[in-house]
Write a protein that holds these residues in place. Structure first.
Motif, short mmCIF file in Angstrom:
data_model
loop_
_atom_site.label_atom_id
_atom_site.label_comp_id
_atom_site.label_asym_id
_atom_site.label_seq_id
_atom_site.Cartn_x
_atom_site.Cartn_y
_atom_site.Cartn_z
N GLU A 28 8.32 5.37 -2.37
CA GLU A 28 7.39 5.01 -1.32
C GLU A 28 6.46 6.19 -1.02
OE1 GLU A 28 6.93 2.12 0.17
OE2 GLU A 28 8.55 1.12 -0.91
N ARG A 29 5.22 5.86 -0.71
CA ARG A 29 4.25 6.88 -0.32
C ARG A 29 4.17 6.94 1.20
NH1 ARG A 29 -2.20 6.21 -1.31
NH2 ARG A 29 -1.93 4.86 0.51
N ARG A 30 3.99 8.11 1.72
CA ARG A 30 3.96 8.26 3.19
C ARG A 30 2.80 7.49 3.80
NH1 ARG A 30 -0.18 11.43 4.93
NH2 ARG A 30 -1.06 12.99 3.49
N ASP A 31 3.02 6.97 5.00
CA ASP A 31 1.94 6.38 5.78
C ASP A 31 1.93 6.92 7.21
OD1 ASP A 31 4.19 5.11 6.71
OD2 ASP A 31 3.50 3.07 6.35
N LEU A 80 7.51 7.52 6.69
CA LEU A 80 7.25 6.11 6.36
C LEU A 80 7.55 5.26 7.58
CD1 LEU A 80 6.54 4.17 3.95
CD2 LEU A 80 9.01 3.90 3.64
N ARG A 138 -1.29 6.47 -6.29
CA ARG A 138 -0.57 6.59 -5.03
C ARG A 138 -0.09 8.02 -4.76
NH1 ARG A 138 0.62 1.39 -3.22
NH2 ARG A 138 -1.25 0.21 -3.70
N PHE A 197 -1.91 12.64 -0.95
CA PHE A 197 -0.56 12.14 -0.70
C PHE A 197 0.50 12.77 -1.61
CE2 PHE A 197 -3.40 8.83 0.86
CZ PHE A 197 -2.82 8.51 2.09
N GLU A 246 0.79 -1.23 0.00
CA GLU A 246 0.00 0.00 0.00
C GLU A 246 0.82 1.27 0.00
OE1 GLU A 246 -2.34 0.68 3.51
OE2 GLU A 246 -1.10 -0.67 4.67
N THR A 247 2.16 1.21 0.24
CA THR A 247 2.94 2.45 0.23
C THR A 247 3.78 2.60 -1.03
OG1 THR A 247 4.81 1.44 1.41
CG2 THR A 247 3.08 2.48 2.74
#
Length: 351
Positions: A235-238, A202, A96, A101, A77-78
């Motif tokens: 990578e996408r932030r979570d 992240l 994403r 985001f 998911e990231t």
């Protein structure tokens, strides 16, 4: 199925990737290259098209179709940019990086894989006791270029300090030593700014490594365009902004206190600082890093993997290296024997 973005060469239809050395789009097939303006324009066009084609789905494990070979790409998911597992086509996962985001900026890679490897090897050469097996099995192919998300905080406002300063002076006479302690009420006031406070965005990021390769030159931040991700992982932030803003403000206040309570001119200074920022801006950036994992061979007792990160802008290296314990012991014995010999020689000369 969610859309992907593939940057295709206008000349031959091959895929384009971002070239750190030339800071341009480069075609792997016909060697054509395109400038940054073309990259940004194409990024905006493809992102807009992808948003129009995007169906509503839950943001967990996702399946995408590669635009080159049609194969399915399954990601966590990231993940925001990756490669097709079959044709190795670089793809950017459009959904994403939606409005929620979407990063405020990005530092494009300045080092390519060759330069990252050279920086890493140069760093390793300075480590005397690295295990030989590391040199034999650490491969260039293990390097991966990854964009990691960070929160960056900037604060500015008026700060005040109230406290007590002590100034101690000592004078000597033939008969006595006189110590004088003077006390002062200290009040300071001024406009203060604290910039570029960083936090990982992240959860799975290794903070020791990411802090170890800092700092980044944030004055080189560019407005985000998906084209910068082509050819790299991302990578996408979570971690949401709300989870770091209080921590960033606390660090800003700590820096302000250190500035306002500078004891220059006093023997000691204690007091209280008040800082309520009038301006507070927290931005999200994607910052580049080359990463590598070293897995010791089966013949080695310690099977713990080692992780390394190289700053994709400056070349700073961080990571723990496997130690050749035999070589370390030998050098310890040699050094101990040399010190003992010097002590014995010094004792013989004294007596």
């Amino acid at each position: 199925m969610p859309p992907t973005i593939t940057f295709k060469c206008p000349s031959c239809g091959g895929f384009l990737t971002f070239d750190p050395e030339g800071q341009r789009f480069k075609c792997a097939h016909c060697s054509s290259d395109f400038d940054e303006a073309t990259l940004v324009e194409l990024s905006e066009k493809l992102e807009q098209q992808a948003r129009q084609d995007e169906p509503a789905q839950e943001p967990h494990l996702r399946t995408y179709n590669c635009q080159m070979c049609g194969a399915q790409i399954v990601t966590g998911e990231t993940t925001a940019a990756t490669r097709c597992y079959y044709c190795h086509q670089p793809v950017v996962l459009a959904d994403r990086m939606d409005d929620e985001f979407r990063p405020d900026g990005v530092i494009p890679f300045q080092l390519d894989k060759d330069e990252a490897e050279a920086s890493f090897r140069s760093h390793v050469k300075k480590k005397w006791f690295v295990d030989k097996a590391f040199y034999q099995t650490a491969r260039r192919e293990d390097f991966s270029g990854v964009y990691y998300p960070y929160w960056c905080g900037d604060f500015a406002g008026e700060a005040t300090f109230d406290g007590t300063g002590q100034r101690v002076t000592t004078t000597s006479t033939p008969r006595e030593i006189i110590t004088t302690t003077s006390y002062y009420h200290v009040h300071r006031k001024g406009n203060v700014s604290v910039r570029s406070l960083m936090r990982n965005a992240l959860k799975s990021a290794n903070r020791k490594l990411s802090d170890g390769v800092a700092p980044y030159r944030l004055d080189e931040i560019k407005p985000f365009a998906a084209g910068y991700l082509s050819g790299f992982l991302a990578e996408r932030r979570d971690i949401p902004k709300e989870a770091v803003d209080f921590d960033l403000l606390g660090e800003a206040r700590s820096h302000v206190h250190d500035m306002m309570s500078d004891s220059t001119g006093f023997s000691s200074l204690t007091g209280r600082t008040e800082f309520v920022p009038e301006e507070a801006k927290i931005s999200q950036y994607l910052l580049p890093a080359w990463v590598m994992t070293y897995q010791p061979g089966k013949q080695q007792k310690d099977q713990t993997p080692y992780y390394y990160m190289i700053n994709g802008q400056t070349g700073n290296v961080c990571g723990r290296f496997p130690v050749n314990k035999g070589k370390l012991l030998l050098w310890s014995l040699v050094l101990g024997a040399a010190v003992a010999a010097l002590l014995m020689l010094g004792g013989a000369l004294l007596w």
